[in-house]
Design an enzyme around this catalytic site. Structure first.
Site, PDB file in Angstrom:
ATOM      1  N   CYS A 192      12.615  15.689 -13.162  1.00 14.92           N
ATOM      2  CA  CYS A 192      13.338  14.836 -12.203  1.00 14.92           C
ATOM      3  C   CYS A 192      14.834  15.104 -12.299  1.00 14.92           C
ATOM      4  O   CYS A 192      15.531  15.215 -11.286  1.00 14.92           O
ATOM      5  CB  CYS A 192      13.087  13.361 -12.503  1.00 14.92           C
ATOM      6  SG  CYS A 192      11.399  12.945 -12.967  1.00 14.92           S
ATOM      7  N   CYS A 249       4.125 -23.050  -6.546  1.00 17.52           N
ATOM      8  CA  CYS A 249       4.763 -22.964  -7.869  1.00 17.52           C
ATOM      9  C   CYS A 249       6.256 -22.649  -7.761  1.00 17.52           C
ATOM     10  O   CYS A 249       7.053 -23.151  -8.531  1.00 17.52           O
ATOM     11  CB  CYS A 249       4.092 -21.895  -8.720  1.00 17.52           C
ATOM     12  SG  CYS A 249       2.426 -22.337  -9.241  1.00 17.52           S
ATOM     13  N   HIS A 250       6.601 -21.762  -6.804  1.00 15.25           N
ATOM     14  CA  HIS A 250       7.968 -21.222  -6.784  1.00 15.25           C
ATOM     15  C   HIS A 250       8.863 -21.821  -5.714  1.00 15.25           C
ATOM     16  O   HIS A 250      10.051 -21.499  -5.673  1.00 15.25           O
ATOM     17  CB  HIS A 250       7.926 -19.702  -6.584  1.00 15.25           C
ATOM     18  CG  HIS A 250       7.246 -18.969  -7.699  1.00 15.25           C
ATOM     19  ND1 HIS A 250       7.808 -18.832  -8.946  1.00 15.25           N
ATOM     20  CD2 HIS A 250       6.038 -18.331  -7.750  1.00 15.25           C
ATOM     21  CE1 HIS A 250       6.974 -18.132  -9.729  1.00 15.25           C
ATOM     22  NE2 HIS A 250       5.899 -17.826  -9.026  1.00 15.25           N
ATOM     23  N   CYS A 290       6.886  13.028  -5.728  1.00 14.43           N
ATOM     24  CA  CYS A 290       7.741  14.014  -6.392  1.00 14.43           C
ATOM     25  C   CYS A 290       6.959  14.778  -7.454  1.00 14.43           C
ATOM     26  O   CYS A 290       7.153  15.971  -7.636  1.00 14.43           O
ATOM     27  CB  CYS A 290       8.978  13.343  -7.001  1.00 14.43           C
ATOM     28  SG  CYS A 290      10.277  13.025  -5.768  1.00 14.43           S
ATOM     29  N   CYS A 350       0.267 -13.194 -11.330  1.00 16.42           N
ATOM     30  CA  CYS A 350       0.281 -14.550 -10.774  1.00 16.42           C
ATOM     31  C   CYS A 350      -1.007 -14.837 -10.029  1.00 16.42           C
ATOM     32  O   CYS A 350      -1.570 -15.927 -10.128  1.00 16.42           O
ATOM     33  CB  CYS A 350       1.472 -14.741  -9.831  1.00 16.42           C
ATOM     34  SG  CYS A 350       3.003 -15.160 -10.693  1.00 16.42           S
ATOM     35  N   CYS A 371       1.889 -19.175  -3.452  1.00 15.63           N
ATOM     36  CA  CYS A 371       3.043 -18.830  -4.289  1.00 15.63           C
ATOM     37  C   CYS A 371       4.071 -19.961  -4.227  1.00 15.63           C
ATOM     38  O   CYS A 371       4.654 -20.365  -5.232  1.00 15.63           O
ATOM     39  CB  CYS A 371       3.702 -17.546  -3.800  1.00 15.63           C
ATOM     40  SG  CYS A 371       2.570 -16.197  -3.438  1.00 15.63           S
ATOM     41  N   ARG A 380       6.427   6.985  -4.150  1.00 15.41           N
ATOM     42  CA  ARG A 380       7.487   8.003  -4.095  1.00 15.41           C
ATOM     43  C   ARG A 380       7.454   8.905  -5.333  1.00 15.41           C
ATOM     44  O   ARG A 380       7.531  10.121  -5.241  1.00 15.41           O
ATOM     45  CB  ARG A 380       8.836   7.285  -3.967  1.00 15.41           C
ATOM     46  CG  ARG A 380      10.050   8.150  -4.037  1.00 15.41           C
ATOM     47  CD  ARG A 380      10.169   9.057  -2.846  1.00 15.41           C
ATOM     48  NE  ARG A 380       9.830  10.424  -3.184  1.00 15.41           N
ATOM     49  CZ  ARG A 380       9.824  11.417  -2.303  1.00 15.41           C
ATOM     50  NH1 ARG A 380      10.097  11.194  -1.039  1.00 15.41           N
ATOM     51  NH2 ARG A 380       9.522  12.628  -2.681  1.00 15.41           N
ATOM     52  N   HIS A 398      17.644  15.347  -9.405  1.00 12.39           N
ATOM     53  CA  HIS A 398      18.329  14.092  -9.099  1.00 12.39           C
ATOM     54  C   HIS A 398      19.571  13.811  -9.939  1.00 12.39           C
ATOM     55  O   HIS A 398      20.357  12.932  -9.593  1.00 12.39           O
ATOM     56  CB  HIS A 398      17.347  12.928  -9.169  1.00 12.39           C
ATOM     57  CG  HIS A 398      16.278  13.019  -8.122  1.00 12.39           C
ATOM     58  ND1 HIS A 398      16.563  12.990  -6.779  1.00 12.39           N
ATOM     59  CD2 HIS A 398      14.930  13.160  -8.221  1.00 12.39           C
ATOM     60  CE1 HIS A 398      15.422  13.092  -6.090  1.00 12.39           C
ATOM     61  NE2 HIS A 398      14.420  13.205  -6.946  1.00 12.39           N
TER      62      HIS A 398
END
Lengths: 209, 259
Positions: free
Chosen positions: B175, B77-78, B220, B112, B74, B216, B179
């Site tokens: 949801c 390139c970065h 739910c 990538c 990685c 996660r 929430h």
């Protein structure tokens, strides 16, 4: 301090039923001791088929999580699995006057059911249940339900709370249609059986101030 | 007395529809962190006790490791992630012009890998993928979330919002019911948060490992007894996108710790 915070062996847990559950949502690691007490109590009073499966649930996943209850019903096929044909019932006024089973429910079993997390009531509600502090506050306290409502009204409330209030968050416990994306293990089944509804109605009717 | 209580309840009910799907105003947005007890907060705050940092360190190693038949890391390139990756996770999921849809950070890492490293994609929730995304997102710790700026994302944000407000599963809950409408209340004694995605991937004590936001969300969904979407499904990406745009202005916390 890196490492497991839940006090029991993770390895002791059966694999989560439908993919992953809410069991993973929250652990009550901040109060594990109280929970132990709670789980022992639960394990001692399995009231019905569902209560029985609740036993392993209460003994194991409870220690780490309370929400597993919402999912673990997969592992409780006994009562509901064959109940795909719902008993028909008649709404009169704002209630269902006749017992769904034709017989009166058992209040003691109803109490155990209301307290069993697989039934989901005390995830949202609280009530006169001094043995557990893990009660919800998303819904009214159940204390005095028997004063406020008749058995007929309580029955309809449990069967299909949306009839009272279309926007309610309270699930319809005796319905098996009109749902979206129901999990494979729950499809076509009501949350509770007719017998369980009657037991809970009988119990709620005893809740008088 | 009892009668009046019933009336009060009825009045509350009448008021409910207005609150449904009520969006949280920017100044009321709060990370799940603010709902936690002092022990869990302390664990997140101290890098030497935050178990997520082990993954970040692994990710740093992977960042510099040559992989795939292109024999490139990685970093080739970065460069230094500390500068090149700062703020990146705070604007993901981002629109990918070639695919003409939003991609998550995990998906970007795998793009990538296949396009530039000629390596096989890493499976969702695998240790290496979590480590890399934790390392990258960690570079944005403290950076305010800006996801959703790109006008091309608009329809996908809207799709995510629809999914957020769609009732589903045997329990028939959306949801938003928990929430937006019921945060700060308690589900069986545990606080319900606003479901803000600020800390992912994060270490959940319940999981005893690092996990992605998708993990996660799938939890739910199973919680309301709905059929969870597969990892990488367009619906999950849209939900993730909506959640990130809904968390606009909140600071990234990766790797967060949650109970």
């Amino acid at each position: 301090m890196i490492g497991p915070s839940c006090r029991h062996e993770r390895g002791a847990l059966p694999p989560p039923p439908a993919g992953e559950g809410w069991g993973e949502g929250v652990s009550t690691r901040e109060t594990p001791r109280v929970e132990r007490v709670l789980t022992r109590r639960f394990a001692a009073s399995p009231a019905s088929g569902r209560g029985k499966t609740g036993t392993w649930l209460d003994l194991t996943s409870h220690t780490c999580s309370i929400f597993a209850a919402l999912v673990t019903i997969t592992l409780a096929p006994a009562t509901v699995a064959s109940a795909e044909e719902l008993t028909s019932y008649k709404i009169v006024g704002d209630g269902i006057p006749a017992s769904l089973t034709g017989a009166p429910g058992d209040a003691a079993r109803g109490r155990a059911l209301v307290l069993a997390r697989t039934t989901t009531c005390i995830l949202c509600h609280s009530g006169p249940f001094t043995e557990t502090r893990f009660q919800g506050d998303l819904a009214p306290d159940l204390t005095g339900s028997g004063n406020r409502w008749s058995a007929s009204q309580l029955r309809l409330r449990l069967v299909d709370a949306a009839r009272f209030n279309p926007d309610t968050i309270m699930p319809s416990y005796y319905r098996n249609d009109h749902f979206v994306r129901v999990g494979r293990n729950f499809a076509g089944k009501p949350i509770l059986s007719a017998v369980e509804i009657e037991d809970i109605v009988a119990f709620l009717a005893t809740l008088r101030d | 007395m009892i009668f009046w209580r019933a009336i009060a309840a009825a009045t509350l009910l009448a008021a409910a529809p207005a609150l449904l799907a009520g969006e949280i105003p920017p100044d009321a947005r709060r990370s799940g962190y603010s709902f936690m007890g002092p022990d869990t907060r302390a664990m997140q705050d101290d890098d030497t006790s935050n178990p997520g940092m082990l993954f970040v360190l692994d990710g740093e190693t992977l960042w510099g490791k040559k992989t795939g038949s292109a024999e490139k890391a990685c970093a080739d390139c970065h460069g230094d992630a500390r500068s090149s990756m700062k703020g990146v996770a705070a604007r993901y999921p981002a629109f990918d012009k070639a695919l003409t849809r939003p991609v998550t950070l995990d998906q970007r890492i795998n793009l990538c890998r296949s396009n530039h490293q000629q390596a096989t994609p890493l499976p969702y929730e695998s240790r290496d993928l979590l480590a890399l995304s934790a390392f990258i997102a960690h570079q944005s710790r403290g950076v305010a979330i800006t996801t959703g700026d790109d006008p091309e994302l608009k329809p996908f944000v809207a799709q995510g919002r629809d999914l957020f407000t769609q009732r589903e599963g045997q329990l028939n809950l959306a949801c938003t019911n928990c929430h937006d409408d019921n945060y700060s209340k308690h589900l069986a004694g545990a606080p319900v948060t606003q479901g803000q995605p600020t800390g992912y991937p994060l270490y959940r004590l319940e999981w005893q490992t690092l996990g992605s936001l998708e993990r996660r969300l799938r939890s739910c969904m199973s919680g309301v007894r709905a059929q969870a979407y597969d990892y990488g499904a367009p619906e999950l990406v849209a939900l993730e996108l909506y959640l990130m745009s809904r968390a606009r202005g909140l600071q990234m916390e990766t790797p967060a710790v949650r109970p």
